[in-house]
Design a protein around this motif. Structure first.
Motif, PDB file in Angstrom:
ATOM      1  N   GLU A  23       2.014  15.161  12.461  1.00  0.00           N
ATOM      2  CA  GLU A  23       2.597  13.826  12.348  1.00  0.00           C
ATOM      3  C   GLU A  23       1.601  12.816  11.784  1.00  0.00           C
ATOM      4  O   GLU A  23       1.965  11.970  10.974  1.00  0.00           O
ATOM      5  N   ASP A  24       0.339  12.904  12.220  1.00  0.00           N
ATOM      6  CA  ASP A  24      -0.644  11.947  11.710  1.00  0.00           C
ATOM      7  C   ASP A  24      -0.886  12.141  10.215  1.00  0.00           C
ATOM      8  O   ASP A  24      -1.140  11.177   9.490  1.00  0.00           O
ATOM      9  N   GLU A  27       2.046  10.470   8.391  1.00  0.00           N
ATOM     10  CA  GLU A  27       1.909   9.011   8.492  1.00  0.00           C
ATOM     11  C   GLU A  27       0.849   8.500   7.521  1.00  0.00           C
ATOM     12  O   GLU A  27       1.036   7.462   6.890  1.00  0.00           O
ATOM     13  N   ARG A  28      -0.253   9.222   7.393  1.00  0.00           N
ATOM     14  CA  ARG A  28      -1.300   8.820   6.440  1.00  0.00           C
ATOM     15  C   ARG A  28      -0.787   8.898   5.005  1.00  0.00           C
ATOM     16  O   ARG A  28      -1.045   8.014   4.188  1.00  0.00           O
ATOM     17  N   LYS A  30       2.359   8.666   4.009  1.00  0.00           N
ATOM     18  CA  LYS A  30       3.316   7.572   3.821  1.00  0.00           C
ATOM     19  C   LYS A  30       2.602   6.244   3.596  1.00  0.00           C
ATOM     20  O   LYS A  30       2.973   5.463   2.719  1.00  0.00           O
ATOM     21  N   ARG A  31       1.559   5.991   4.419  1.00  0.00           N
ATOM     22  CA  ARG A  31       0.823   4.731   4.311  1.00  0.00           C
ATOM     23  C   ARG A  31       0.130   4.611   2.950  1.00  0.00           C
ATOM     24  O   ARG A  31       0.209   3.576   2.284  1.00  0.00           O
ATOM     25  N   GLN A  45       4.613  10.310  -2.089  1.00  0.00           N
ATOM     26  CA  GLN A  45       4.156  11.226  -1.052  1.00  0.00           C
ATOM     27  C   GLN A  45       3.956  12.644  -1.591  1.00  0.00           C
ATOM     28  O   GLN A  45       2.971  13.311  -1.250  1.00  0.00           O
TER      29      GLN A  45
END
Length: 64
Positions: A23-24, A27-28, A30-31, A45
């Protein structure tokens, strides 16, 4: 007479696969994509994931 250009580079075909990632990590990704797009870039992405995978595979093949 000008030399003829070499063969055209082969275009890499993108294919959809299902892999599990943490998940992390998503998230990275996506950011990073969003931050680039807010600056006017066109990073997405998928491009981030493909570039990271290419770098990692290259390092593995070099014995890293």
């Amino acid at each position: 007479m000008a030399p003829s250009p070499g063969p055209k580079p082969r275009r890499r075909q993108a294919r959809r696969y299902s892999f599990e990632i943490f998940e992390d990590q998503i998230e990275r990704i996506k950011r990073l994509a969003l931050e680039d797009q807010l600056r006017g870039g066109d990073l997405n992405q998928s491009a981030i994931a493909r570039a990271a995978l290419d770098r990692h595979l290259d390092a593995l093949e070099r014995g890293g």
